[in-house]
Motif scaffolding. Structure first.
Motif, PDB file in Angstrom:
ATOM      1  N   ALA A 265     -56.909  30.640  12.474  1.00 41.77           N
ATOM      2  CA  ALA A 265     -56.318  31.320  13.657  1.00 41.77           C
ATOM      3  C   ALA A 265     -54.680  31.784  13.017  1.00 41.77           C
ATOM      4  O   ALA A 265     -53.791  31.102  12.634  1.00 41.77           O
ATOM      5  CB  ALA A 265     -55.895  30.419  14.588  1.00 41.77           C
ATOM      6  N   ARG A 266     -54.460  33.232  13.767  1.00 35.85           N
ATOM      7  CA  ARG A 266     -53.748  33.906  13.461  1.00 35.85           C
ATOM      8  C   ARG A 266     -53.034  34.863  14.361  1.00 35.85           C
ATOM      9  O   ARG A 266     -53.950  35.638  15.422  1.00 35.85           O
ATOM     10  CB  ARG A 266     -54.039  35.377  12.324  1.00 35.85           C
ATOM     11  CG  ARG A 266     -53.851  34.265  10.939  1.00 35.85           C
ATOM     12  CD  ARG A 266     -52.950  34.277   9.697  1.00 35.85           C
ATOM     13  NE  ARG A 266     -52.386  34.086   9.176  1.00 35.85           N
ATOM     14  CZ  ARG A 266     -52.695  32.491   8.255  1.00 35.85           C
ATOM     15  NH1 ARG A 266     -53.419  31.430   9.467  1.00 35.85           N
ATOM     16  NH2 ARG A 266     -53.021  32.509   7.304  1.00 35.85           N
ATOM     17  N   GLU A 267     -51.473  35.160  14.478  1.00 36.98           N
ATOM     18  CA  GLU A 267     -51.399  35.881  15.794  1.00 36.98           C
ATOM     19  C   GLU A 267     -51.613  37.429  15.143  1.00 36.98           C
ATOM     20  O   GLU A 267     -52.072  37.235  13.776  1.00 36.98           O
ATOM     21  CB  GLU A 267     -49.710  36.175  16.089  1.00 36.98           C
ATOM     22  CG  GLU A 267     -49.706  34.490  16.443  1.00 36.98           C
ATOM     23  CD  GLU A 267     -47.921  34.527  16.847  1.00 36.98           C
ATOM     24  OE1 GLU A 267     -47.096  35.349  16.162  1.00 36.98           O
ATOM     25  OE2 GLU A 267     -47.130  33.395  16.792  1.00 36.98           O
ATOM     26  N   ARG A 268     -51.262  38.720  16.714  1.00 36.61           N
ATOM     27  CA  ARG A 268     -52.045  40.040  16.193  1.00 36.61           C
ATOM     28  C   ARG A 268     -52.884  39.896  15.614  1.00 36.61           C
ATOM     29  O   ARG A 268     -53.196  41.076  14.525  1.00 36.61           O
ATOM     30  CB  ARG A 268     -50.809  40.368  15.311  1.00 36.61           C
ATOM     31  CG  ARG A 268     -49.556  40.280  15.758  1.00 36.61           C
ATOM     32  CD  ARG A 268     -48.373  41.162  15.323  1.00 36.61           C
ATOM     33  NE  ARG A 268     -47.283  41.459  15.880  1.00 36.61           N
ATOM     34  CZ  ARG A 268     -46.612  40.384  15.415  1.00 36.61           C
ATOM     35  NH1 ARG A 268     -47.184  39.330  14.757  1.00 36.61           N
ATOM     36  NH2 ARG A 268     -45.533  40.427  16.660  1.00 36.61           N
ATOM     37  N   THR A 269     -53.961  39.376  16.003  1.00 34.66           N
ATOM     38  CA  THR A 269     -56.048  39.363  15.670  1.00 34.66           C
ATOM     39  C   THR A 269     -57.119  39.354  16.755  1.00 34.66           C
ATOM     40  O   THR A 269     -56.191  39.155  17.697  1.00 34.66           O
ATOM     41  CB  THR A 269     -56.270  38.387  14.779  1.00 34.66           C
ATOM     42  OG1 THR A 269     -54.983  37.707  13.633  1.00 34.66           O
ATOM     43  CG2 THR A 269     -57.653  38.215  13.642  1.00 34.66           C
ATOM     44  N   THR A 270     -57.891  40.102  16.473  1.00 35.31           N
ATOM     45  CA  THR A 270     -58.952  40.448  17.810  1.00 35.31           C
ATOM     46  C   THR A 270     -59.829  40.144  17.317  1.00 35.31           C
ATOM     47  O   THR A 270     -60.214  40.776  16.501  1.00 35.31           O
ATOM     48  CB  THR A 270     -58.512  41.733  18.157  1.00 35.31           C
ATOM     49  OG1 THR A 270     -58.880  43.125  18.041  1.00 35.31           O
ATOM     50  CG2 THR A 270     -56.652  42.125  19.103  1.00 35.31           C
ATOM     51  N   LEU A 271     -60.969  40.292  17.969  1.00 40.16           N
ATOM     52  CA  LEU A 271     -62.418  39.867  17.779  1.00 40.16           C
ATOM     53  C   LEU A 271     -62.406  41.827  17.674  1.00 40.16           C
ATOM     54  O   LEU A 271     -63.630  41.797  16.545  1.00 40.16           O
ATOM     55  CB  LEU A 271     -63.263  39.153  18.944  1.00 40.16           C
ATOM     56  CG  LEU A 271     -62.869  37.732  19.094  1.00 40.16           C
ATOM     57  CD1 LEU A 271     -64.018  37.385  20.512  1.00 40.16           C
ATOM     58  CD2 LEU A 271     -62.750  37.116  17.530  1.00 40.16           C
ATOM     59  N   LYS A 272     -61.804  42.072  18.601  1.00 42.25           N
ATOM     60  CA  LYS A 272     -62.733  43.443  17.738  1.00 42.25           C
ATOM     61  C   LYS A 272     -61.961  44.199  16.151  1.00 42.25           C
ATOM     62  O   LYS A 272     -63.315  44.648  15.323  1.00 42.25           O
ATOM     63  CB  LYS A 272     -62.238  44.965  18.643  1.00 42.25           C
ATOM     64  CG  LYS A 272     -62.629  45.896  18.543  1.00 42.25           C
ATOM     65  CD  LYS A 272     -61.907  47.243  19.299  1.00 42.25           C
ATOM     66  CE  LYS A 272     -62.490  48.229  19.589  1.00 42.25           C
ATOM     67  NZ  LYS A 272     -61.322  49.384  19.482  1.00 42.25           N
ATOM     68  N   SER A 273     -60.584  43.801  15.973  1.00 45.43           N
ATOM     69  CA  SER A 273     -60.804  44.063  14.345  1.00 45.43           C
ATOM     70  C   SER A 273     -61.484  43.005  13.474  1.00 45.43           C
ATOM     71  O   SER A 273     -61.753  43.712  12.872  1.00 45.43           O
ATOM     72  CB  SER A 273     -59.232  43.832  13.871  1.00 45.43           C
ATOM     73  OG  SER A 273     -59.095  42.085  14.596  1.00 45.43           O
ATOM     74  N   ILE A 274     -61.801  42.092  13.756  1.00 41.07           N
ATOM     75  CA  ILE A 274     -63.156  41.721  13.129  1.00 41.07           C
ATOM     76  C   ILE A 274     -64.621  42.137  12.764  1.00 41.07           C
ATOM     77  O   ILE A 274     -64.597  42.411  12.023  1.00 41.07           O
ATOM     78  CB  ILE A 274     -63.364  40.302  13.850  1.00 41.07           C
ATOM     79  CG1 ILE A 274     -61.720  38.840  13.665  1.00 41.07           C
ATOM     80  CG2 ILE A 274     -64.466  39.358  12.761  1.00 41.07           C
ATOM     81  CD1 ILE A 274     -62.117  37.897  14.036  1.00 41.07           C
ATOM     82  N   ARG A 275     -64.727  42.651  14.209  1.00 37.80           N
ATOM     83  CA  ARG A 275     -65.422  44.041  14.251  1.00 37.80           C
ATOM     84  C   ARG A 275     -65.890  44.951  13.677  1.00 37.80           C
ATOM     85  O   ARG A 275     -66.859  45.388  12.712  1.00 37.80           O
ATOM     86  CB  ARG A 275     -66.123  43.511  14.797  1.00 37.80           C
ATOM     87  CG  ARG A 275     -67.932  44.120  15.970  1.00 37.80           C
ATOM     88  CD  ARG A 275     -67.783  44.438  16.736  1.00 37.80           C
ATOM     89  NE  ARG A 275     -67.655  45.354  17.854  1.00 37.80           N
ATOM     90  CZ  ARG A 275     -67.884  45.843  18.638  1.00 37.80           C
ATOM     91  NH1 ARG A 275     -68.631  45.509  19.692  1.00 37.80           N
ATOM     92  NH2 ARG A 275     -67.410  47.096  19.256  1.00 37.80           N
TER      93      ARG A 275
END
Length: 355
Positions: free
Chosen positions: A38-48
């Motif tokens: 888990a990290r701050e300022r991370t989104t599932l959209k950025s992973i995709r």
């Protein structure tokens, strides 16, 4: 939900172990593991966007050799995910969750290296499909039917800039804002897509909305004083009926939601008929049992919400907004103090029993 992703299905595979060395009894290195962190300022959209194939594979373990009879472990694969993630297997069963920055979850374990026990042949790593299911973590969740003024309220009390219009479904994705206080205290507020009757059965935004309510510490119900009607085909509901229907939807989805501390904001009190409607609503809220006959039996909640504060507001004129911000702060502080008190009591009890 075009730009906001709250569910992502990914493939994870632990690394294969290294080969053993039969002649000298050498043991191959273990395969690497796949971890969600888990990290701050991370989104599932950025992973995709970063990993369009949505495949995460850890490194292979090193083979045993004359120079190194015990092979080194394969390289781990770390995937940074947002906080508030539930990890589900393909059957929908929850296998882990990550709520705070730095928390880790082992998604796929690497295979064992070749050794005497495996006839010096390596084992393959664990492989599976998993779902990353995001539930927003916020101090306060705004709950209300479409057009109650939730987006307008969020823009008034925080720096968020949600889309605002006079048609029913303005908000089609969760919006997060922060209330900033003079002493630099910050309280996060989530404006969530509008509920409709039957949301518990996944009508409208249904579960996409309701699952985000689970992680909020408190609820802020926003109700239009003049009532609500989704379309000409649906029945008109008064403000009192709206509150009961919202309560019913929360109860049918998950009863524990009604145990959360709740505030009530009665919006649009600048309208001409607002004062009479407000007087009538306050009378009904003081003795809700006397007015339950106004609704059909199947729409009456088993338990009514107890509101810590009821605040009349107008997002148009700004009336009551500062009072609401003060009430939110007071309610959050009281809850934090209550949690600290319970923690202190638990620690004291543990000390006494250990002695």
């Amino acid at each position: 939900y075009s730009n906001f992703i709250d569910d992502l299905r990914v493939y994870v595979r632990g690394g294969t172990g290294g080969m053993g060395y039969p002649r000298l009894g050498g043991e191959g290195g273990r395969g690497g593991d796949v971890w969600f962190v888990a990290r701050e300022r991370t989104t599932l959209k950025s992973i995709r966007e970063k990993y369009p194939q949505k495949r995460f594979v850890a490194g292979t373990g090193n083979n045993s050799s004359i120079q190194a009879l015990k092979g080194e472990k394969g390289k781990d694969c770390e995937v940074h995910v947002p906080m508030g993630i539930s990890v589900l297997d393909d059957d929908g069963k929850q296998i882990g969750e990550l709520n705070a920055a730095g928390e880790r979850f082992l998604a796929a374990r690497g295979g064992l290296g070749g050794s005497l026990a495996t006839n010096f042949l390596p084992c393959k790593g664990q492989r599976r499909m998993v779902h990353l299911d995001l539930k927003l973590i916020a101090d306060v969740g705004l709950v209300g039917f479409p057009n109650a003024g939730k987006s307008s309220l969020l823009s008034k009390i925080s720096h968020a800039k949600p889309e605002i219009a006079n048609y029913a479904f303005t908000t089609i994705q969760p919006e997060l804002g922060k209330i900033m206080y003079a002493d630099y205290k910050q309280i996060s507020v989530a404006d969530l897509p509008g509920l409709i009757e039957g949301a518990h059965a996944n009508k409208g935004m249904g579960h996409k909305f309701l699952k985000h309510v689970e992680r909020t510490k408190q609820l802020l119900l926003v109700v239009d004083i003049s009532g609500f009607q989704l379309s000409i085909k649906t029945q008109f509901r008064t403000a009192f009926e709206t509150i009961l229907l919202l309560t019913k939807e929360l109860e049918l989805y998950k009863e524990e939601l009604l145990t959360k501390p709740a505030l009530l904001a009665i919006n649009k009190i600048d309208l001409p008929c607002a004062k009479d409607n407000l007087d009538e609503l306050m009378t009904q809220l003081q003795n809700p049992q006397d007015f339950l006959h106004l609704l059909e039996e199947e729409m009456i909640p088993a338990n009514t919400l107890e509101f810590r504060e009821i605040i009349p507001i107008s997002t148009y004129t700004g009336e009551g907004i500062e009072e609401l911000k003060t009430c939110i702060r007071k309610s959050i502080d009281e809850q934090a103090e209550q949690v600290n008190e319970e923690y202190r009591k638990k620690k004291l009890l543990l000390l006494q029993t250990s002695k």
